[in-house]
Design an enzyme around this catalytic site. Structure first.
Site, PDB file in Angstrom:
ATOM      1  N   HIS A 367       0.792  -1.230   0.000  1.00 49.61           N
ATOM      2  CA  HIS A 367       0.000   0.000   0.000  1.00 49.61           C
ATOM      3  C   HIS A 367       0.817   1.269   0.000  1.00 49.61           C
ATOM      4  O   HIS A 367       0.247   2.359  -0.020  1.00 49.61           O
ATOM      5  CB  HIS A 367      -0.943   0.035   1.202  1.00 49.61           C
ATOM      6  CG  HIS A 367      -2.128  -0.861   1.070  1.00 49.61           C
ATOM      7  ND1 HIS A 367      -3.301  -0.462   0.474  1.00 49.61           N
ATOM      8  CD2 HIS A 367      -2.310  -2.146   1.427  1.00 49.61           C
ATOM      9  CE1 HIS A 367      -4.164  -1.458   0.486  1.00 49.61           C
ATOM     10  NE2 HIS A 367      -3.587  -2.503   1.064  1.00 49.61           N
ATOM     11  N   LYS A 558      -9.453  13.665   3.599  1.00 47.19           N
ATOM     12  CA  LYS A 558      -8.548  12.516   3.676  1.00 47.19           C
ATOM     13  C   LYS A 558      -7.680  12.715   4.905  1.00 47.19           C
ATOM     14  O   LYS A 558      -7.697  13.785   5.513  1.00 47.19           O
ATOM     15  CB  LYS A 558      -7.683  12.422   2.417  1.00 47.19           C
ATOM     16  CG  LYS A 558      -7.015  13.757   2.035  1.00 47.19           C
ATOM     17  CD  LYS A 558      -6.225  13.691   0.738  1.00 47.19           C
ATOM     18  CE  LYS A 558      -7.066  13.656  -0.505  1.00 47.19           C
ATOM     19  NZ  LYS A 558      -7.046  12.358  -1.172  1.00 47.19           N
ATOM     20  N   ARG A 559      -6.922  11.692   5.306  1.00 46.76           N
ATOM     21  CA  ARG A 559      -6.009  11.880   6.426  1.00 46.76           C
ATOM     22  C   ARG A 559      -5.087  13.072   6.142  1.00 46.76           C
ATOM     23  O   ARG A 559      -4.729  13.345   4.982  1.00 46.76           O
ATOM     24  CB  ARG A 559      -5.165  10.616   6.636  1.00 46.76           C
ATOM     25  CG  ARG A 559      -5.945   9.470   7.244  1.00 46.76           C
ATOM     26  CD  ARG A 559      -6.541   9.820   8.585  1.00 46.76           C
ATOM     27  NE  ARG A 559      -5.508   9.912   9.591  1.00 46.76           N
ATOM     28  CZ  ARG A 559      -5.289   9.003  10.539  1.00 46.76           C
ATOM     29  NH1 ARG A 559      -6.051   7.930  10.620  1.00 46.76           N
ATOM     30  NH2 ARG A 559      -4.333   9.172  11.422  1.00 46.76           N
ATOM     31  N   LYS A 564       0.170  14.283   1.184  1.00 45.99           N
ATOM     32  CA  LYS A 564      -1.117  14.579   0.552  1.00 45.99           C
ATOM     33  C   LYS A 564      -1.280  16.074   0.251  1.00 45.99           C
ATOM     34  O   LYS A 564      -2.179  16.480  -0.471  1.00 45.99           O
ATOM     35  CB  LYS A 564      -2.269  14.083   1.429  1.00 45.99           C
ATOM     36  CG  LYS A 564      -2.363  12.541   1.508  1.00 45.99           C
ATOM     37  CD  LYS A 564      -3.479  12.109   2.450  1.00 45.99           C
ATOM     38  CE  LYS A 564      -3.593  10.600   2.626  1.00 45.99           C
ATOM     39  NZ  LYS A 564      -4.325   9.933   1.520  1.00 45.99           N
ATOM     40  N   THR A 666      -8.696   6.344  -2.946  1.00 40.54           N
ATOM     41  CA  THR A 666     -10.044   5.881  -3.278  1.00 40.54           C
ATOM     42  C   THR A 666     -11.052   7.019  -3.104  1.00 40.54           C
ATOM     43  O   THR A 666     -12.122   6.989  -3.706  1.00 40.54           O
ATOM     44  CB  THR A 666     -10.479   4.692  -2.390  1.00 40.54           C
ATOM     45  OG1 THR A 666     -10.232   5.029  -1.019  1.00 40.54           O
ATOM     46  CG2 THR A 666      -9.713   3.431  -2.752  1.00 40.54           C
ATOM     47  N   LYS A 670     -14.523   7.989  -5.251  1.00 41.60           N
ATOM     48  CA  LYS A 670     -15.843   8.269  -4.670  1.00 41.60           C
ATOM     49  C   LYS A 670     -16.390   9.595  -5.187  1.00 41.60           C
ATOM     50  O   LYS A 670     -17.558   9.710  -5.533  1.00 41.60           O
ATOM     51  CB  LYS A 670     -15.756   8.328  -3.140  1.00 41.60           C
ATOM     52  CG  LYS A 670     -15.332   7.034  -2.467  1.00 41.60           C
ATOM     53  CD  LYS A 670     -15.002   7.309  -0.998  1.00 41.60           C
ATOM     54  CE  LYS A 670     -14.196   6.179  -0.390  1.00 41.60           C
ATOM     55  NZ  LYS A 670     -13.598   6.585   0.911  1.00 41.60           N
TER      56      LYS A 670
HETATM   57  C1  LIG Z   1     -12.327   6.806   1.228  1.00 44.32           C
HETATM   58  C2  LIG Z   1     -11.902   7.201   2.575  1.00 44.32           C
HETATM   59  C3  LIG Z   1     -10.557   7.444   2.856  1.00 44.32           C
HETATM   60  C4  LIG Z   1      -9.482   7.368   1.793  1.00 44.32           C
HETATM   61  O1  LIG Z   1      -9.378   8.625   1.184  1.00 44.32           O
HETATM   62  P1  LIG Z   1      -8.131   9.013   0.249  1.00 44.32           P
HETATM   63  O2  LIG Z   1      -8.524  10.328  -0.325  1.00 44.32           O
HETATM   64  O3  LIG Z   1      -8.041   7.953  -0.799  1.00 44.32           O
HETATM   65  O4  LIG Z   1      -6.939   9.085   1.124  1.00 44.32           O
HETATM   66  C5  LIG Z   1     -10.199   7.823   4.137  1.00 44.32           C
HETATM   67  N1  LIG Z   1     -11.118   7.945   5.105  1.00 44.32           N
HETATM   68  C6  LIG Z   1     -12.427   7.738   4.874  1.00 44.32           C
HETATM   69  C7  LIG Z   1     -13.399   7.919   5.989  1.00 44.32           C
HETATM   70  C8  LIG Z   1     -12.868   7.348   3.612  1.00 44.32           C
HETATM   71  O5  LIG Z   1     -14.170   7.129   3.407  1.00 44.32           O
END
Ligand SMILES: *Cc1c(COP(=O)(O)O)cnc(C)c1O
Length: 819
Positions: A367, A558-559, A564, A666, A670
């Protein structure tokens, strides 16, 4: 009804409104112990959850029995994290009883949405990695893979994030306080897990060298099962989560000595193993408890997996035909050593045969390429906690290196690089190398990430075992992330193309031609607008910020992590603010910049970035000269439930990691699936999203991964980059001089220093001008609403590839050999 294959043990439960009303009232009385007169909304939630759980369960046991009868190959997905989110609405949708249950609850005088909102989400994960595990489980059940999840039932999952005076404050999330209605405790499914002790070497009656691990401490792992219904409700798979329990013998030792208090204290100590999720995305260096957690769930899962295999088989060589074990990152990599140990020490299987069986069962998903996130454990810790496993690791390494030496004589550098043991700065076990040599397939999670795996961290393994490393681009489940999260858009889509897209996301292509249809564009834009209204209402109610719903919703959730680059987003916000202040005639496109995400509690820089965002929001949102043209909102406690509200309301999806650092992402999928346009770098799955939706329907910018590598090699001159760009210099100057933190002017100095004098490792100053240019293109496009909506529709229409159904089908065919 032909809902169930095989003879029903009890008559199937009714799904009509009257039957469900009866079930709700029964559960309220018999399960919750309340009557409507004194029931709270939470009580109704519990009654609803049990009503749904019953209807999931009636397909669950038959599914597992069918796998047993058909002797199906089982796929075991081992993950330290499952970021599941709420279950009620998702289960109702997968079972096809959403409308009836909603009606039943309404007819019983309750507000369905209020009832559903009482569910505490299962947040047994940090972010993308844990959420991927949850999406893959949904897809395995939907496409009919005999998939079993294994993980840890943490008493405390991901912390709750509060914002106090702009700072992140963590509070523990006691998610099990009111009980978890979805789980089934299995007190009878309990296995011992051992730690410590020593190894005895001896010869058995036949003169074979044998090893025995003795004098270890024991903790028990008890199973809790959570049914996982696929869409359609026919297949219900199992997620088994382990909880630590002390052993009885352990207690007795103290009881016999008359020390009751000691006994109870020790009991608590052994039960800390499943107490809490480590809240750091990527790094958990050197913590013994973390290492023990990893072995705890590995050891319990292996006993369970082999026990199930042994019910139908006595020939161990069949194991790889009946069992696939997928390692979600290296956290479960101890599976390799544990499976070897059980086969060799406990079942007397010859070492090389055990190695062959192990490798053919296991596969490993990588990952991350970030060096600081690659797991290694100090040899002395390993020795203390798992002495026999360390021997096995050494033996595997010895044989592996011997093979390498034979093929590449004299290349001692190669041996040093591929060894399972890192020698520099104290010996450590490299878990990624253990996972690679113990697996028959190793996969990356997006094409660019897999390519970089082959050319960087695993290049030696790519040469030694060509073909072992393969790509499996991530996906997300369209059930949760489109059908459930965005009912307005789902309804519109189904009206136009029917509902087969729910399990065949490529069907969305049929929307392409509607992008040119003005009436459809209007309907699509109205859906987006309604979703923005919902998010705006939440932000107004919970955060007290009022935003312009006509404005462009610019979202980065995101985190919080330096790679990032939330800071790059901030630099754009500050530049935008400066432009508005210095040019009263500007007439900018109104923007609402929405940022959300948790920082690891020990990650100082990430926490400072959150404070900076809130400091900027305070100034910008209260500047009368700015008015409604720019608002900044930090959404606290970003989790799955928040994501479900935010994704459908996004106009612009910020995916701006330094190229080469985000394995896949991901969140990008979304948002695009929900009709947002992406501003992003050539990183992770952005690249493949671009291949699908077309570069003209996105705003991609910045250095490529190759250019990043080159720039770092040549040495990036951040100071020159700042000097060459007056807007960048101005933004950094405002942040560094305390313009946004007048109460403590040097508060954000450190963030500026990282960029200017600290080398700017993530190359924000290199990408800034290109990012700003891309943002200008965003504004231009948004000024033409028809064009924007057209592009948004094309994003949705071309997202078929990013269904996790496709991802799972690829794993099943190319890694698991399980249909
Ligand atoms: C999808 C998702 C992530 C991953 O987000 P990235 O933008 O791909 O880092 C992290 N936390 C939650 C709650 C999510 O639904």
């Amino acid at each position: 009804m032909t809902k169930r294959i095989g003879a029903p043990v009890v008559p199937l439960l009714g799904d009509d409104v009257e039957s469900i009303k009866y079930a709700l009232s029964s559960h309220l009385l018999y399960t919750v112990g309340k009557e409507p007169v004194n029931a709270t909304a939470r009580d109704w939630f519990m009654a609803a959850a049990h009503t749904v759980r019953d209807r999931v369960t009636e397909h669950w046991m038959p599914t597992l029995n069918r796998y047993y009868q058909d002797d199906r190959k089982r796929v075991y997905y081992l993950s330290m994290e499952f970021l599941i989110g709420r279950t009620l609405v998702n289960s109702l949708i997968n079972l096809g009883i959403y409308d009836n249950v909603r009606t039943a609850i309404t007819e019983l005088g309750q507000d369905f949405d209020e009832v559903a909102a009482w569910e505490v989400e299962a947040a047994l994960g940090n972010g993308g990695l844990g959420r991927l595990a949850a999406c893959l489980l949904d897809s395995m059940a939907t496409i009919g893979v005999a998939g079993f999840g294994y993980g840890i039932r943490y008493d405390y999952g991901m912390f709750t994030q509060h914002v106090e005076h702009g700072w992140q404050v963590e509070s523990p999330e006691n998610w099990l306080r009111y009980g978890n209605p979805w789980e089934f405790p299995r007190p009878g499914v309990i296995y011992p897990v051992r730690f410590g002790g020593k190894v005895i070497h001896y010869r058995d009656a036949l003169g074979h060298a044998r090893s025995q691990w003795v004098d270890a401490e024991e903790v028990m792992a008890m199973a809790f099962d959570v049914p996982v219904p696929g869409y359609g409700g026919k297949v219900v798979n199992n997620l088994r989560l382990w909880s630590a329990k002390s052993t009885r013998e352990f207690d007795l030792k103290y009881f016999n000595a008359g020390n009751y208090i000691e006994a109870v204290r020790d009991k608590n100590e052994s039960e800390t193993l499943s107490k809490v999720l480590y809240p750091s995305d990527m790094t958990d260096r050197g913590k013994e408890l973390r290492f023990k957690q990893e072995y705890f769930f590995v050891a319990a899962s292996i006993q369970d997996i082999l026990g199930r295999f042994r019910k139908s088989h006595s020939d161990w060589s069949l194991l790889p035909d009946k069992v696939a074990i997928q390692l979600n990152d290296t956290h479960p990599a101890l599976v390799v050593a544990e499976l070897m140990r059980v086969l060799v020490d406990e079942h007397q299987i010859e070492w090389s045969k055990a190695g062959d069986i192990t490798r053919r069962c296991c596969a490993y998903t990588n990952h991350t390429l970030l060096p600081e996130a690659l797991e290694t454990w100090p040899v002395d810790l390993f020795q203390r906690v798992l002495p026999r496993h360390l021997e096995i690791v050494y033996q595997m390494n010895h044989e592996f290196l011997q093979g390498v030496r034979y093929r590449h004589p004299g290349d001692s550098e190669l041996l040093r690089r591929v060894s399972l043991i890192a020698e520099e700065g104290g010996q450590r076990v490299r878990m990624a190398h253990l996972a690679v040599i113990g697996s028959h397939k190793v996969n990356g999670v997006a094409a660019i990430h897999t390519g970089l795996m082959k050319s960087t961290i695993f290049s030696d393994f790519e040469h030694l075992s060509p073909g072992k490393i393969t790509n499996k681009t991530n996906g997300v489940t369209p059930r949760r992330w489109l059908l459930a999260a965005n009912p307005r858009l789902s309804r519109l889509i189904t009206e136009k193309i029917g509902d087969s897209w729910i399990t065949d996301l490529d069907q969305l292509r049929k929307l392409e031609k509607l992008a040119d249809n003005k009436a459809f564009r209007k309907a699509f834009a109205e859906v987006k607008r309604a979703n923005k209204d919902s998010l705006a209402a939440m932000m107004s109610m919970r955060l007290g910020v009022d935003v312009d719903v006509e404005s462009l919703f610019d979202v980065q959730v995101k985190r919080i992590h330096e790679y990032k680059r939330q800071l790059l987003n901030v630099l754009h916000v500050v530049t935008r603010y400066n432009r508005i202040r210095t040019n009263p005639l500007l007439n900018p496109v109104p923007r609402t910049v929405i940022i959300g995400g948790k920082a690891a509690p020990g990650y100082h820089i990430a926490k400072l970035i959150i404070k900076l965002i809130n400091d900027i929001a305070e100034v910008v949102n209260n500047d009368p000269q700015v008015g409604r043209t720019l608002k900044v909102v930090f959404v606290p406690n970003y989790n799955v439930s928040t994501a479900e509200l935010v994704m459908p309301a996004a106009d612009l999806s910020e995916q701006i990691s330094t190229a080469g650092t985000e394995a896949s992402g991901t969140g990008n999928m979304k948002m695009s699936m929900n009709g947002a346009l992406t501003i992003g770098t050539w990183d992770g799955a952005n690249v493949e999203i671009c291949e699908e939706v077309g570069e003209e329907n996105m705003f991609l910018f910045g250095l490529t991964a190759q250019e990043v590598a080159r720039r770092r090699m040549d040495g990036h001159d951040a100071q020159a980059a700042v000097a060459a760009n007056p807007e960048l210099a101005h933004a950094l100057d405002l942040i560094g001089s305390g313009f946004f933190s007048p109460d403590q002017p040097d508060r954000h100095r450190q963030l500026v220093d990282i960029l200017t004098s600290g080398g700017d490792h993530y190359l924000l100053t290199a990408d800034y001008p290109l990012y700003m240019a891309a943002q200008d293109r965003v504004d231009q496009t948004y000024r033409d609403p028809e064009d924007w909506t057209r592009k948004a529709i094309l994003n949705v229409a071309r997202m078929g590839k990013f269904s996790s159904d496709r991802t799972v089908a690829e794993y099943a065919r190319e890694i698991w050999n399980a249909i």
